[in-house]
Write a protein that holds these residues in place. Structure first.
Motif, PDB file in Angstrom:
ATOM      1  N   GLY A 352      28.346  16.225  75.795  1.00  0.00           N
ATOM      2  CA  GLY A 352      29.630  16.025  76.103  1.00  0.00           C
ATOM      3  C   GLY A 352      30.288  17.117  76.941  1.00  0.00           C
ATOM      4  N   THR A 431      35.613  14.406  81.521  1.00  0.00           N
ATOM      5  CA  THR A 431      35.435  14.822  79.929  1.00  0.00           C
ATOM      6  C   THR A 431      34.262  13.843  79.343  1.00  0.00           C
ATOM      7  OG1 THR A 431      37.301  13.079  79.625  1.00  0.00           O
ATOM      8  CG2 THR A 431      37.840  15.367  79.962  1.00  0.00           C
ATOM      9  N   SER A 539      34.359  10.664  74.303  1.00  0.00           N
ATOM     10  CA  SER A 539      35.440  11.581  74.627  1.00  0.00           C
ATOM     11  C   SER A 539      36.439  11.308  73.795  1.00  0.00           C
ATOM     12  CB  SER A 539      35.817  11.724  76.012  1.00  0.00           C
ATOM     13  OG  SER A 539      36.524  10.406  76.203  1.00  0.00           O
TER      14      SER A 539
END
Length: 571
Positions: A352, A431, A539
């Protein structure tokens, strides 16, 4: 439909076994005796012969079923003309919106009730195979829809996700036919009806408040934000003005502009102000549908509606936890092989962050398009039927993206003048992890929804009811199944993307846990959000949108993994 998963009624099965055993014994019993039996009694006077019941007529029964299915399809698209436009049906009425008043709702319910009563009068056992399939398909549609009425969803549907009117009709405007003068006049007529539609939405919500049915406050606040975004758009950017942008017809633009500015925008303002001033204070604080009247029964009926199976919240919750453990073990294998960690939580955190995130919206779109093109090229080697409809990958409109899921598919038109569309959520790409983008592309396009839905619509040897209607348990189960099939097809680029496959499956396992948790087992929104973040590569923004979607549409999130597991079992 996943009818094979519907549990057998044990009492009924036991009764059949017992009856069979008794019949077998009676048929083989031998009377042993050493005495001469007494003479028979005098014969009774002969009674008039009773004619045997007529044998079932399979052809007549099949004709009756096809007629009922024809009536359902015609009545549905008459009552919901927006759906006919969405399907791209030839000859559809593109100039109306549904009658969403309380009286209109009751009228549609009466149609469903009448059709089901007539369907139950048909001798299903006499039907040939194809007609039996149509019969069972229609029965499932009607029974599940009628069963879900206990939820009274039209009385509290304030939804920030695809079930909200703002999502449905922004999309409708983007596909509204405008190729001819007649179609452009129908577009004007349709959007002149939007103020009436929104005022009736307010009437239904008021009735819901009166009866104790309300939407959760967190979702109402989200919808108010969406209304503010719509109202802030200049005319040229309004989704309801886009038919004029596409048509490039000055006269049409001059006619549609005042409809949007003087009628649609004020109606959106009225709806927004009602939500903010009256509805929000009355909305329920509790996110669980169980907080509404008969909410526990509603949740079970919603699961039945979306999956076609009957499962308790506890069973759903436990199944999700079991599947999550399997997937975490598979994540550990990839982590050890390619990321120097066997800790799934660390692994998901790592992918991530850069370099595993996107630098721009366009990079994200290109990544998905490359996966779709690779899958499309491989399809003929794996499937005997290949659809003719094309599929395109486009971002969500900006006013929707903050509350939209990671992806969404809209079917191609019957006429072939509109391709299938995979909407990808490119909100804050920096993100968003690359893990999962390929798996989602396979889910939404090839070999998932686009392949599945296009083949269904293009086949002419099935009844239209099977081409235009279905259940999430099959459609979403198939799409999730194909994410794993894509691994067999060697479509993934590498271990980051394979991890995305596992993360996507973990998301669907998590849905079983959090959907049942929030709606039936007392989980908070924060508890559900933390569970998603701990077990998937989503996210925080997308995970929050997912949670709000589950809150808005109880039960639907369970369809993916339940359907996927049944398709795997059948294979």
């Amino acid at each position: 439909m996943l009818r094979a998963m519907r549990p057998t009624t044990c009492l009924h099965a036991a009764s059949l076994v017992l009856a069979t055993a008794l019949t077998a014994c009676a048929g083989t019993r031998v009377i042993q005796t050493t005495t001469v039996p007494p003479p028979p009694p005098p014969a009774e006077p002969a009674e008039a012969a009773v004619p045997a019941p007529a044998a079932p007529d399979p052809a007549a029964a099949a004709t009756a079923v096809d007629g009922l299915a024809d009536r359902y399809v015609a009545a549905y698209f008459e009552h919901f003309p927006d759906a006919a436009t969405g399907e791209g049906i030839a000859g559809a009425d593109h100039g109306r919106l549904p009658d969403n008043s309380l009286a209109g709702l009751a009228a549609w319910h009466a149609v469903e009730d009448e059709l089901l009563a007539e369907l139950r009068a048909v001798d299903a056992a006499a039907l040939p195979t194809e007609a039996r399939l149509t019969h069972d398909f229609l029965a499932d549609l009607l029974e599940s829809a009628i069963g879900r009425r206990i939820c009274h969803i039209p009385l509290w549907e304030v939804s920030p996700t695809w079930t909200g009117w703002q999502s449905r009709y922004a999309y409708l405007a983007s596909i509204q036919p405008v190729g001819t003068a007649e179609e452009r006049q129908m577009a004007v007529a349709r959007f002149r009806e939007l103020p009436r539609f929104l005022d009736q939405e307010v009437d239904r919500l008021r009735e819901g408040v009166r009866l104790g049915y309300t939407a959760p406050r967190v979702n109402v606040a989200r919808v108010i934000e969406q209304m503010d975004s719509l109202l802030a758009l200049p005319l040229a950017d309004s989704p309801f003005y886009q038919p004029a942008v596409r048509a490039e017809d000055e006269a049409f633009a001059a006619e549609l502009a005042p409809v949007v500015e003087d009628q649609v925008q004020p109606a959106i303002r009225r709806y927004r102000d009602y939500l903010a001033d009256e509805y929000l204070p009355a909305a329920r604080e509790d996110i669980a549908v169980a907080a509404n009247p008969e909410g526990a029964a509603c949740y079970r009926a919603a699961v039945r509606y979306h999956t076609s199976v009957q499962m308790s919240p506890e069973e759903i919750h436990r199944l999700g936890q079991e599947q999550m453990e399997i997937l975490l073990a598979q994540m550990r294998e990839i982590g050890e092989r390619s990321f120097a960690t066997a800790d799934p939580e660390q692994l998901l955190e790592r992918v991530g962050e850069p370099p595993y995130t996107f630098s721009s919206r366009q990079e994200m779109v290109d990544y998905a398009r490359a996966a779709v093109a690779r899958a499309e090229a491989a399809i003929p080697e794996w499937f005997g039927i290949v659809p003719t409809a094309e599929v395109v990958v486009v971002p969500y409109p900006e006013f929707r993206e903050r509350s939209a899921p990671g992806g969404e598919y809209s079917a191609a038109s019957d006429a072939g003048d509109r391709p299938g569309t995979y909407y990808i959520n490119t909100y804050r790409p920096e993100t968003q992890s690359k893990a999962g983008v390929e798996a989602t592309a396979f889910h939404e396009a090839y070999p998932g929804h686009h392949l599945q839905i296009s083949i269904a619509k293009e086949r002419q040897d099935t009844h239209p009811i099977q081409r235009y209607f279905g259940t999430s348990g099959f459609s979403e189960g198939w799409a999730l199944y194909t994410e794993r099939l894509a691994e067999e097809m060697e479509l993934y680029s590498g271990d980051v993307d394979l991890l995305g496959l596992l993360s996507n499956e973990a998301l669907r396992a998590a849905r079983l846990v959090v959907d049942s948790g929030m709606h039936a087992l007392g989980w908070s929104r924060e508890q559900a959000l933390d569970y998603l973040l701990d077990h998937t590569a989503e996210s925080r923004d997308l995970a929050a949108a997912e949670i709000d979607r589950y809150i808005a549409v109880p039960g639907q999130a369970t369809a993916y993994m339940i359907g996927n597991l049944e398709i795997r079992r059948l294979r």
